[in-house]
Design a protein around this motif. Structure first.
Motif, PDB file in Angstrom:
ATOM      1  N   ALA A 123      32.168 -36.834 -30.531  1.00 24.45           N
ATOM      2  CA  ALA A 123      33.111 -36.644 -29.427  1.00 24.45           C
ATOM      3  C   ALA A 123      32.579 -37.526 -28.202  1.00 24.45           C
ATOM      4  CB  ALA A 123      33.196 -35.183 -29.063  1.00 24.45           C
ATOM      5  N   VAL A 124      31.403 -37.426 -27.912  1.00 27.08           N
ATOM      6  CA  VAL A 124      30.927 -38.379 -26.952  1.00 27.08           C
ATOM      7  C   VAL A 124      31.229 -39.729 -27.101  1.00 27.08           C
ATOM      8  CG1 VAL A 124      28.726 -38.979 -25.592  1.00 27.08           C
ATOM      9  CG2 VAL A 124      29.067 -36.679 -26.327  1.00 27.08           C
ATOM     10  N   GLU A 125      30.979 -40.216 -28.147  1.00 24.05           N
ATOM     11  CA  GLU A 125      31.303 -41.711 -28.387  1.00 24.05           C
ATOM     12  C   GLU A 125      32.888 -42.072 -28.304  1.00 24.05           C
ATOM     13  OE1 GLU A 125      30.364 -45.169 -31.761  1.00 24.05           O
ATOM     14  OE2 GLU A 125      30.065 -42.905 -32.587  1.00 24.05           O
ATOM     15  N   THR A 126      33.592 -41.190 -28.878  1.00 24.18           N
ATOM     16  CA  THR A 126      34.972 -41.333 -28.703  1.00 24.18           C
ATOM     17  C   THR A 126      35.532 -41.378 -27.488  1.00 24.18           C
ATOM     18  OG1 THR A 126      35.366 -40.327 -30.923  1.00 24.18           O
ATOM     19  CG2 THR A 126      37.511 -40.528 -29.286  1.00 24.18           C
ATOM     20  N   ALA A 127      35.039 -40.640 -26.673  1.00 22.87           N
ATOM     21  CA  ALA A 127      35.362 -40.415 -24.971  1.00 22.87           C
ATOM     22  C   ALA A 127      34.756 -41.591 -24.396  1.00 22.87           C
ATOM     23  CB  ALA A 127      34.418 -39.269 -24.471  1.00 22.87           C
ATOM     24  N   SER A 161      42.037 -35.576 -29.311  1.00 20.97           N
ATOM     25  CA  SER A 161      42.401 -36.126 -30.654  1.00 20.97           C
ATOM     26  C   SER A 161      41.917 -35.864 -31.768  1.00 20.97           C
ATOM     27  CB  SER A 161      42.598 -37.781 -30.279  1.00 20.97           C
ATOM     28  OG  SER A 161      41.395 -38.304 -30.318  1.00 20.97           O
ATOM     29  N   LEU A 162      40.621 -35.852 -31.709  1.00 21.43           N
ATOM     30  CA  LEU A 162      39.653 -35.673 -32.873  1.00 21.43           C
ATOM     31  C   LEU A 162      39.961 -34.522 -33.690  1.00 21.43           C
ATOM     32  CD1 LEU A 162      36.022 -36.625 -31.659  1.00 21.43           C
ATOM     33  CD2 LEU A 162      37.709 -37.992 -32.966  1.00 21.43           C
ATOM     34  N   PHE A 163      40.497 -33.409 -32.941  1.00 22.01           N
ATOM     35  CA  PHE A 163      40.809 -31.984 -33.518  1.00 22.01           C
ATOM     36  C   PHE A 163      42.220 -32.100 -34.190  1.00 22.01           C
ATOM     37  CE2 PHE A 163      37.271 -30.951 -30.697  1.00 22.01           C
ATOM     38  CZ  PHE A 163      36.655 -30.009 -31.780  1.00 22.01           C
ATOM     39  N   LEU A 164      43.156 -32.843 -33.845  1.00 18.23           N
ATOM     40  CA  LEU A 164      44.369 -33.163 -33.866  1.00 18.23           C
ATOM     41  C   LEU A 164      44.496 -33.755 -35.207  1.00 18.23           C
ATOM     42  CD1 LEU A 164      45.956 -34.037 -30.503  1.00 18.23           C
ATOM     43  CD2 LEU A 164      46.165 -32.049 -31.657  1.00 18.23           C
ATOM     44  N   ALA A 176      40.453 -37.586 -11.432  1.00 19.67           N
ATOM     45  CA  ALA A 176      41.424 -36.556 -12.468  1.00 19.67           C
ATOM     46  C   ALA A 176      41.831 -37.294 -13.722  1.00 19.67           C
ATOM     47  CB  ALA A 176      42.532 -36.111 -11.415  1.00 19.67           C
ATOM     48  N   LYS A 177      42.388 -38.630 -13.289  1.00 21.44           N
ATOM     49  CA  LYS A 177      42.934 -39.367 -14.443  1.00 21.44           C
ATOM     50  C   LYS A 177      41.636 -39.544 -15.657  1.00 21.44           C
ATOM     51  CE  LYS A 177      47.178 -40.174 -15.062  1.00 21.44           C
ATOM     52  NZ  LYS A 177      47.989 -40.009 -16.210  1.00 21.44           N
ATOM     53  N   SER A 178      40.561 -39.934 -15.091  1.00 20.09           N
ATOM     54  CA  SER A 178      39.445 -40.181 -16.060  1.00 20.09           C
ATOM     55  C   SER A 178      39.188 -39.068 -16.885  1.00 20.09           C
ATOM     56  CB  SER A 178      38.211 -40.544 -15.193  1.00 20.09           C
ATOM     57  OG  SER A 178      37.690 -39.640 -14.196  1.00 20.09           O
ATOM     58  N   ILE A 179      39.150 -37.957 -16.182  1.00 25.17           N
ATOM     59  CA  ILE A 179      38.900 -36.521 -16.955  1.00 25.17           C
ATOM     60  C   ILE A 179      39.826 -36.294 -18.009  1.00 25.17           C
ATOM     61  CG2 ILE A 179      38.864 -34.120 -16.782  1.00 25.17           C
ATOM     62  CD1 ILE A 179      36.333 -35.261 -15.544  1.00 25.17           C
ATOM     63  N   ALA A 180      41.133 -36.834 -17.759  1.00 23.27           N
ATOM     64  CA  ALA A 180      42.274 -36.413 -18.753  1.00 23.27           C
ATOM     65  C   ALA A 180      42.121 -37.594 -19.824  1.00 23.27           C
ATOM     66  CB  ALA A 180      43.617 -36.675 -17.806  1.00 23.27           C
ATOM     67  N   ILE A 181      41.673 -38.543 -19.627  1.00 26.45           N
ATOM     68  CA  ILE A 181      41.308 -39.718 -20.487  1.00 26.45           C
ATOM     69  C   ILE A 181      40.326 -39.302 -21.376  1.00 26.45           C
ATOM     70  CG2 ILE A 181      40.553 -42.091 -20.864  1.00 26.45           C
ATOM     71  CD1 ILE A 181      41.785 -42.936 -18.044  1.00 26.45           C
ATOM     72  N   TRP A 182      39.255 -38.939 -21.156  1.00 29.66           N
ATOM     73  CA  TRP A 182      38.214 -38.449 -21.966  1.00 29.66           C
ATOM     74  C   TRP A 182      38.399 -36.977 -22.665  1.00 29.66           C
ATOM     75  CZ3 TRP A 182      35.037 -34.243 -21.276  1.00 29.66           C
ATOM     76  CH2 TRP A 182      34.837 -34.102 -20.057  1.00 29.66           C
ATOM     77  N   VAL A 183      38.898 -36.194 -21.866  1.00 30.85           N
ATOM     78  CA  VAL A 183      39.329 -35.012 -22.489  1.00 30.85           C
ATOM     79  C   VAL A 183      40.167 -35.055 -23.736  1.00 30.85           C
ATOM     80  CG1 VAL A 183      40.318 -32.793 -22.344  1.00 30.85           C
ATOM     81  CG2 VAL A 183      38.743 -33.377 -20.639  1.00 30.85           C
ATOM     82  N   LYS A 184      41.459 -36.075 -23.738  1.00 31.82           N
ATOM     83  CA  LYS A 184      42.412 -36.167 -24.619  1.00 31.82           C
ATOM     84  C   LYS A 184      41.864 -36.907 -25.667  1.00 31.82           C
ATOM     85  CE  LYS A 184      46.309 -37.907 -22.830  1.00 31.82           C
ATOM     86  NZ  LYS A 184      47.095 -38.791 -21.897  1.00 31.82           N
ATOM     87  N   ILE A 216      23.673 -44.210 -28.034  1.00 30.88           N
ATOM     88  CA  ILE A 216      23.920 -43.799 -29.463  1.00 30.88           C
ATOM     89  C   ILE A 216      23.637 -44.440 -30.367  1.00 30.88           C
ATOM     90  CG2 ILE A 216      26.136 -43.041 -30.860  1.00 30.88           C
ATOM     91  CD1 ILE A 216      27.337 -41.923 -28.253  1.00 30.88           C
ATOM     92  N   ARG A 217      23.973 -45.846 -30.435  1.00 31.92           N
ATOM     93  CA  ARG A 217      23.841 -47.027 -31.362  1.00 31.92           C
ATOM     94  C   ARG A 217      22.669 -47.342 -31.919  1.00 31.92           C
ATOM     95  NH1 ARG A 217      29.488 -49.882 -29.070  1.00 31.92           N
ATOM     96  NH2 ARG A 217      30.711 -48.377 -30.116  1.00 31.92           N
TER      97      ARG A 217
END
Length: 593
Positions: free
Chosen positions: A391-395, A588-591, A576-584, A433-434
């Motif tokens: 999740a962290v990597e995707t964000a 998406s991983l759960f979707l 606010a947009k940055s939060i939306a970007i990484w939360v979404k 991470i890598r």
């Protein structure tokens, strides 16, 4: 027609420019030293002149780009040390704490360390965090947060007034009191009292040219920006170009309307006048502005006791000026006249300006050695460990992809670097991470973003992750079983938001990242008992996106956006947009499941 301000810089590279700037400052001044493992400059003889004599040590700092302020205010009768952040970004709490450890003492009879800082959210957050940690370690430390910007005398903001060039007067007075061996509480009380009688307003002919960013805003050649800060942000209004006489008249009207004295007292008001070149005006122009300020103030009935003129706090090459008026009495005048020696205030010119050798320019202090936190023991997530890292990597990937977009959003109210700052943090986390070095630990994330991102964003995200870490550590310390995962994540988000509000003073509805985080928190509460993670993820993604977009129509009440003419805020808040970007991105991983 747009301005043709030069956008080039003669530096070696952006990443190393702050450190090289500090090194150049100490290499040409044998009275200063630079800490080996931090962007901290100290008075070279502080052990003999401050510690051995048990004087109160004075520390200031903030983002780089305001030179000569910062290092230029260190010296006899002035500051003991300065902590420098990245360009227009607050220094990290970690580095501020290092400075306190170098200059402070845990002895109960210690004179103490006083932090003097201008009121900007990032500085308030990071100096506050460092102060709290130092107090826990047993140091005597306190702070004075200064704001005197007259541009906002009629504008209500939870962030308060911005600090401008008037802080130089506070530092001069505090330094004189420290040299008189006045106590910690006395000095703090005295300069807080003086601060109430200082007002400043600024105007500029051009925007600020920020290395790595360019012009902070576009200003036509026939217009003048009024009520600017010192970080390249736009002012509160824009007017047609006018003469020096008319510009000074406008500035003094701002100060007069905001003055902490009655108009009936005019003939009895003694003042000190400080004319500050914001970096790009010629001495020719500054002299004309000074002439106008003096003649107009005298015509209004003020008694001008002292005049200070020069480049004290700049914004790189901004062609602008600020005027500061400070009400004085004989006591304050005595302190302003007290002998001192620093680059920006040279009442005493006998201090030899010998160059530093490479051997003496840098110093190492055992006081800055830190105890490494064992993140694996303190707050390593007890479940979904591999999923956490994914999740962290995707964000992080999504934040890096949005760098330019977020910078563009930030150009309306900030210095156009929100995306770059967050991207730097994301790159550092991905690198960790890598290498296989990142634990499923919020505390480790907090350390990384505080160190790499710095400034306001680094402090705020560090607080968010620190809050989440406290929830995880409580589970580990009390050997609790996490049965309700959704409630667990609610607690983590809630605690992080509480810490952000505590130190930033921002609330939900103030047009900040908290608005998007609140949407996340609300969905976690409403769906607390849900085990349908795919549906919950969809609801969260929609909610945070809607919350971020809703900031377009919100009035900014916190952060730099609250200082800008609200009519110019036509885009969503970048935080606010940055939060939306990484939360979404995480949703998406759960979707996909």
């Amino acid at each position: 027609m747009e301005t043709t301000t030069n956008t080039k810089h003669l530096i070696n590279g952006l990443e190393e420019s702050v450190r090289e700037n500090l090194l150049g400052s100490v290499l040409r001044n044998g009275n200063l030293q630079l800490l080996k493992d931090g962007n901290i400059v100290v008075k070279k003889d502080f052990k003999n002149s401050i510690l051995a004599k048990n004087k109160v040590a004075l520390i200031s700092g903030g983002g780089s780009g305001h030179e000569p302020f910062g290092v230029g205010a260190i010296g006899e009768g002035m500051l003991t040390a300065v902590v420098a952040g990245n360009i227009f970004a607050a220094p990290s709490a970690r580095n501020i704490l290092k400075a306190i450890r170098v200059l402070g003492s845990k002895d109960k009879d210690s004179a103490g360390v006083l932090l003097i800082l201008n009121n900007y959210t990032g500085d308030r957050l990071n100096f506050g965090l460092a102060q709290e940690r130092a107090l826990l370690e047993g140091y005597k430390v306190g702070s004075v947060i200064f704001g005197e910007d007259s541009a906002f005398h009629e504008i209500k903001s939870s962030a308060g007034r911005r600090g401008l060039a008037g802080v130089v007067l506070l530092i001069k007075i505090a330094g004189a009191l420290a040299d008189q061996f006045k106590g910690f509480d006395y000095i703090k009380a005295e300069i807080e009292k003086v601060a109430q009688n200082i007002r400043t307003i600024s105007v500029s002919l051009t925007a600020c040219n920020i290395p790595g960013v360019g012009l902070s805003f576009i200003l036509p050649n026939d217009e003048l920006e009024v009520g600017l800060g010192i970080h390249g942000e736009a002012g509160i209004e824009r007017i047609k170009m006018r003469s020096a006489m008319e510009a000074v008249e406008l500035m003094l009207n701002f100060i007069e309307r905001d003055a902490p004295w009655n108009r009936s007292e005019m003939n009895d008001v003694k003042i000190a006048l400080l004319i500050n070149n914001l970096g790009g005006l010629s001495t020719f122009e500054i002299n004309i502005i000074t002439k106008e300020a003096i003649s107009q103030l005298q015509a209004k009935g003020f008694c001008i006791e002292r005049v200070y003129c020069g480049a004290f706090i700049t914004s790189f090459n901004m062609c602008g000026v600020s005027i500061t008026v400070c009400r004085v009495d004989e006591h304050i005048l005595h302190l302003l006249d007290a002998p001192c020696a620093s680059e920006i205030w040279q009442n005493c010119i006998s201090l030899p300006k010998k160059p530093n050798s490479n051997e003496t320019a840098i110093f190492q202090s055992d006081s800055t050695l830190e105890i490494k936190s064992d993140c694996e023991i303190i707050d390593s997530l007890p479940f979904a460990r591999s999923e956490f890292l994914t999740a962290v990597e995707t964000a992080c990937v999504k934040i890096m992809e949005a760098e330019s977009y977020l910078n563009d959003l930030d150009s309306e109210a900030g210095d156009s670097d929100c995306g770059s700052t967050l991207s730097n943090g994301a790159k550092a986390i991905l690198n960790c991470i890598r290498k296989g070095a990142l634990q499923p630990s919020f505390l480790q994330l907090a350390h990384i973003v505080e160190e790499v991102m710095g400034g306001t964003s680094g402090a705020i995200y560090s607080l968010l992750f620190t809050g989440a870490s406290s929830v995880v550590s409580n589970v580990i310390a009390n050997r609790l079983e996490v049965k309700n995962k959704v409630h667990f994540w609610y607690q983590a988000v809630d605690k992080g938001m509480d810490l952000i509000s505590k130190y930033s003073l921002a609330q939900v509805g103030d047009r900040t990242m908290l608005d998007s985080l609140n949407a996340l928190r609300t969905q976690l509460v409403l769906n607390e008992n849900s085990t349908d993670y795919s549906t919950l993820a969809r609801k969260i993604a929609e909610a945070v996106d809607e919350a971020a977009n809703s900031t377009i129509n919100m009035k900014a009440r916190a952060g730099r956006a609250s200082y800008v003419n609200q009519e110019r805020l036509t885009k969503a808040d970048p935080g606010a947009k940055s939060i939306a970007i990484w939360v979404k991105a995480i949703a998406s991983l759960f979707l996909e499941q």
